[in-house]
Design a protein around this motif. Structure first.
Motif, PDB file in Angstrom:
ATOM      1  N   ILE A 210      -4.649  -5.342  -1.995  1.00 34.46           N
ATOM      2  CA  ILE A 210      -5.887  -5.947  -1.811  1.00 34.46           C
ATOM      3  C   ILE A 210      -5.949  -7.458  -1.836  1.00 34.46           C
ATOM      4  O   ILE A 210      -6.549  -8.112  -0.916  1.00 34.46           O
ATOM      5  CB  ILE A 210      -6.660  -5.474  -2.997  1.00 34.46           C
ATOM      6  N   ALA A 211      -4.834  -8.145  -2.699  1.00 33.48           N
ATOM      7  CA  ALA A 211      -4.774  -9.598  -2.520  1.00 33.48           C
ATOM      8  C   ALA A 211      -4.342  -9.829  -1.193  1.00 33.48           C
ATOM      9  O   ALA A 211      -4.887 -10.976  -0.555  1.00 33.48           O
ATOM     10  CB  ALA A 211      -3.930  -9.904  -3.737  1.00 33.48           C
TER      11      ALA A 211
ATOM     12  N   TYR B 121       0.854  -1.323  -0.220  1.00 32.38           N
ATOM     13  CA  TYR B 121      -0.139  -0.044   0.069  1.00 32.38           C
ATOM     14  C   TYR B 121       0.860   1.455   0.062  1.00 32.38           C
ATOM     15  O   TYR B 121       0.737   2.326  -0.667  1.00 32.38           O
ATOM     16  CB  TYR B 121      -1.087  -0.081   1.331  1.00 32.38           C
TER      17      TYR B 121
ATOM     18  N   GLN C 134      -8.839  -0.700  -1.824  1.00 27.90           N
ATOM     19  CA  GLN C 134      -9.882  -0.505  -2.875  1.00 27.90           C
ATOM     20  C   GLN C 134      -9.946   0.956  -3.169  1.00 27.90           C
ATOM     21  O   GLN C 134     -10.261   1.507  -4.338  1.00 27.90           O
ATOM     22  CB  GLN C 134     -11.099  -1.174  -2.336  1.00 27.90           C
TER      23      GLN C 134
ATOM     24  N   ASN D 108       1.010   0.121  -4.601  1.00 22.75           N
ATOM     25  CA  ASN D 108       0.744  -1.311  -5.491  1.00 22.75           C
ATOM     26  C   ASN D 108      -0.421  -1.652  -4.813  1.00 22.75           C
ATOM     27  O   ASN D 108      -0.470  -2.795  -3.986  1.00 22.75           O
ATOM     28  CB  ASN D 108       1.915  -2.359  -5.421  1.00 22.75           C
ATOM     29  N   TYR D 109      -1.529  -1.199  -5.290  1.00 22.36           N
ATOM     30  CA  TYR D 109      -2.846  -1.326  -4.346  1.00 22.36           C
ATOM     31  C   TYR D 109      -3.457  -2.797  -4.862  1.00 22.36           C
ATOM     32  O   TYR D 109      -4.169  -3.379  -4.101  1.00 22.36           O
ATOM     33  CB  TYR D 109      -3.867  -0.222  -4.906  1.00 22.36           C
ATOM     34  N   SER D 110      -3.326  -3.275  -6.054  1.00 26.71           N
ATOM     35  CA  SER D 110      -3.606  -4.825  -6.380  1.00 26.71           C
ATOM     36  C   SER D 110      -3.257  -5.558  -5.503  1.00 26.71           C
ATOM     37  O   SER D 110      -3.900  -6.428  -5.029  1.00 26.71           O
ATOM     38  CB  SER D 110      -3.335  -4.947  -7.649  1.00 26.71           C
TER      39      SER D 110
ATOM     40  N   GLN E 259      -6.952   2.549  -4.962  1.00 29.31           N
ATOM     41  CA  GLN E 259      -7.384   2.167  -6.483  1.00 29.31           C
ATOM     42  C   GLN E 259      -8.155   2.663  -7.064  1.00 29.31           C
ATOM     43  O   GLN E 259      -7.875   3.157  -8.427  1.00 29.31           O
ATOM     44  CB  GLN E 259      -7.301   0.589  -6.381  1.00 29.31           C
ATOM     45  N   GLN E 260      -9.327   2.993  -6.739  1.00 28.22           N
ATOM     46  CA  GLN E 260     -10.454   3.630  -7.650  1.00 28.22           C
ATOM     47  C   GLN E 260     -10.076   5.088  -7.645  1.00 28.22           C
ATOM     48  O   GLN E 260     -10.365   5.550  -8.897  1.00 28.22           O
ATOM     49  CB  GLN E 260     -11.648   3.639  -6.647  1.00 28.22           C
TER      50      GLN E 260
END
Length: 700
Positions: free
Chosen positions: A663-664, A654, A687, A658-660, A690-691
């Motif tokens: 999230i994982a 975060y 999330q 590297n938001y993806s 990332q949005q």
């Protein structure tokens, strides 16, 4: 058209309808002379206007002088004057290789013009007769050479006997010739005192007056062209150029007034101080100053065409000043008026000096800046060696005899080539501008000489490095792809065990391993899980717990984050704990004995002595009860550690935006520890970030 009265003309001047020159020259000239009574009345009116402050004193004085001159010229025209023409032989001056000229023999000083002609401005179309007594003149004030009628110059050129300028003469009632300071192929230069500056109490009243000789005077076209070029050279304001003030005539004496330079000409300096040549360090300021002067002229479309040491003055401070631009040819300008495009040939009039003239000048070709570059190169050779590069031979002769410039001691190869290029015989091989000569003679230090090739070499090495790095990157990318491909289950070259996989992964850099895990992480994780199953699967009789632990230790060694492998690790530990507990229960269960038999005791069994009821069995002092075996970590604690690791990795991703991946990580932590509030917060923040990042991307 009826002539206007003096008062009407003055009113028009005061209202701005007439300029002062137009009032003095055109308006009063068209009006002509008046009766003696009207003349006296006008003079009285002017005096009254000046006293009352209605007219400036200077303007009133000019009007009085102009009116007096008009009345005087009308009176002289009525008299019968005897024109005296003195014929005298010409004396050829020989022996100089820098000037070929014909100078008139000395004669008695002509009569000085009346004082009232000092500020008289004669209209160009009103001719004044030439007399032996007064020598009527047609002139303009300084800085106004452009309006003289060409017919006046032709009359001067057609005069059979020319007047001779001598020391003590007062030209135009203004310039007092004090002494001769130079003589050349085009005329004589005098130091003169400007009486108008004396009246104005100017601290520097001296000017240089160049009187052209009869050879120029007898060419009417040359006088017209010289007047035009003088006007052009007045715009060449530069620290290294002698300023031209005016081009004028007094009777048949044609002269130019210029800035007076207190110093000596370059020819004298070379003869007295540079007869063996000057070091480049001392000659460079002179060469650069002359080059700047020529460049200024070339930028204005003026070609000197007679550049030589005699046309350069050097001040007492060592500053070179080029002069005689006013009598040089001018290069054709595409935007100049048609009447200005025809220029006189300096070669036919004596302005061309063969020793410094380019081959194109000798052949009569149109003037070009490269003509002056050739002359400048010759002068530079003289400064550095004390001699002309071709021993004063013309370019035509030097080319025919295949002469070569001498080698100048102390110059680098680059500087020597620059000098030789400046005196190339043909214009296509000659330097194109004076700046190139200055740049070519510039001292280049060792650092710059080495630095420039070194810079090119470093640049080449940098390009090679970039290209090599690109090739290396491609090779490394191919190697990463090959390492990743061997993790596929259907690949015949799949790694046989975890040792081979670890060796392949260890050859990759940390960034390459991260890149591989981002793209092929699931495949690597599946391979390691298969290796764990090969060691630990109690249902199939595989209980090599040590082998499974070796596999579980690999992510920490390679700095890999494999959450599924961590979950499997926890599951294996739980299975091993359950298996151990089952073995303990099986070992502690009683064994049924057969009836009528006594359990046999091993031979090495120790028989305890009988003990009293209620007492514990005795033990020796050396015997201690055995410690219970260490129990493995609780599965719940292990799952908490896995979830904590997932959250730490998620927070790091975060922070790196590297938001993806964050999230994982959060989702995996929730699988391990459902309802974990920290995992929920991380998931929500990742999330949202990332949005926002996706909404800020604009597609052009």
């Amino acid at each position: 058209m009826e002539a206007r009265s003096l008062s009407a003309l003055v009113d028009a001047y005061k209202a701005g309808g007439l300029t002062l020159p137009a009032l003095l020259v055109d308006a009063l000239g068209r009006r002509g002379t008046v009766t003696a009574d009207q003349h006296a009345a006008e003079l009285a009116w002017l005096a009254r206007m000046r006293e009352e402050g209605n007219l400036e004193a200077g303007v009133a004085q000019l009007l009085v002088e102009r009116l007096d001159a008009l009345q005087a010229s009308a009176g002289e025209a009525e008299d019968v004057a005897t024109v005296v023409k003195v014929e005298r032989p010409a004396l050829a001056i020989a022996g100089s290789d820098e000037a070929t000229c014909v100078m008139p023999a000395a004669r008695a000083e002509p009569a000085v013009p009346p004082p009232d002609q000092a500020t008289v401005v004669k209209p160009a179309f009103v001719p004044a007769p030439v007399t032996a007594q007064t020598g009527a003149t047609v002139s303009q004030t300084a800085g106004s050479t452009g309006g003289v009628d060409t017919s006046d110059w032709r009359r001067v050129a057609d005069a059979a006997g020319g007047d001779q300028a001598t020391v003590g003469m007062l030209l135009k009632g203004r310039f007092l010739l004090e002494r001769e300071i130079g003589r050349g192929g085009m005329g004589v230069v005098f130091l003169a005192r400007d009486e108008r500056k004396v009246e104005a109490r100017d601290r520097n009243p001296h000017v240089a007056v160049k009187v052209l000789n009869d050879e120029f005077r007898r060419h009417p076209d040359s006088l017209i062209a010289l007047q035009r070029e003088s006007r052009r050279s007045q715009s060449l304001a530069h620290d290294n150029i002698v300023r031209v003030f005016d081009f004028d005539k007094d009777r048949t004496i044609v002269f130019m007034t210029m800035e007076y330079v207190d110093g000596s000409d370059l020819k004298t300096l070379i003869r007295e101080s540079a007869y063996n040549g000057l070091p480049l360090a001392k000659a460079r300021p002179l060469i650069e100053g002359m080059a700047r002067a020529l460049k200024r002229a070339h930028d204005a479309g003026v070609v000197h065409s007679d550049f030589k040491p005699g046309n350069v003055m050097v001040t007492r401070d060592g500053i070179p000043k080029v002069f005689d631009f006013g009598i040089a040819r001018a290069g054709k300008q595409a935007d100049e008026p048609a009447e200005d495009q025809t220029v006189f040939d300096a070669g036919k009039l004596g302005a061309l000096t063969p020793a410094y003239a380019s081959l194109e000048m000798i052949e009569g070709k149109p003037p070009q800046p490269t003509d002056d570059i050739y002359a400048l190169g010759c002068v530079a050779f003289e400064l550095l060696t004390g001699k002309h590069p071709f021993d004063k031979a013309s370019a035509e002769v030097a080319l025919r005899e295949r002469r070569r410039p001498p080698v100048v001691p102390g110059l680098t190869g680059r500087q020597q080539r620059t000098l030789c290029d400046a005196v190339a015989f043909t214009a296509d091989k000659r330097l194109k501008c004076a700046d190139l000569l200055v740049e070519g003679l510039r001292d280049v230090g060792l650092g710059e000489r080495i630095g420039r090739p070194l810079a090119w070499a470093l640049g080449g090495l940098l390009l090679l490095a970039v290209a090599g790095w690109g090739v290396f990157g491609q090779l490394r990318a191919r190697h990463v792809a090959e390492v990743a491909a061997r993790f596929q289950p259907d690949n015949p070259q799949r790694y046989g065990n975890e040792g081979e996989a670890v060796a392949a992964l260890a050859q990759l850099g940390e960034d390459e391993r991260k890149q591989l895990m981002l793209g092929q992480g699931e495949r690597v994780q599946r391979f390691l899980l298969d290796r764990v199953d090969a060691y630990w699967d109690p249902a199939k009789g595989r209980i090599d717990y040590a082998g499974a632990q070796r596999v579980f230790a690999l992510p920490a060694q390679l700095h890999l984050f494999l959450p599924r492998l961590d979950l499997r690790h926890a599951a294996v530990d739980e299975e091993k704990l359950q298996l151990g507990q089952a073995k303990v229960r099986a070992a502690s269960a009683p064994t049924p004995a057969r009836a009528g038999t006594v359990a046999a005791q091993p031979a090495f069994a120790r028989v305890d002595p009988p003990r009293a009821p209620g007492r514990a069995p005795a033990t020796s002092a050396s015997e201690k009860p055995a410690a219970p075996p260490p129990s493995p970590a609780s599965p719940a604690n292990r799952m908490e550690e896995v979830a904590a690791g997932l959250l730490r990795e998620g927070e790091r991703n975060y922070r790196q935006q590297n938001y993806s991946a964050a999230i994982a990580n959060a989702q995996a932590a929730l699988q391990v520890s459902p309802g974990d509030p920290a995992a929920k917060r991380l998931l929500r923040r990742a999330q949202q970030a990332q949005q926002q990042a996706m909404s800020s991307i604009s597609i052009n």
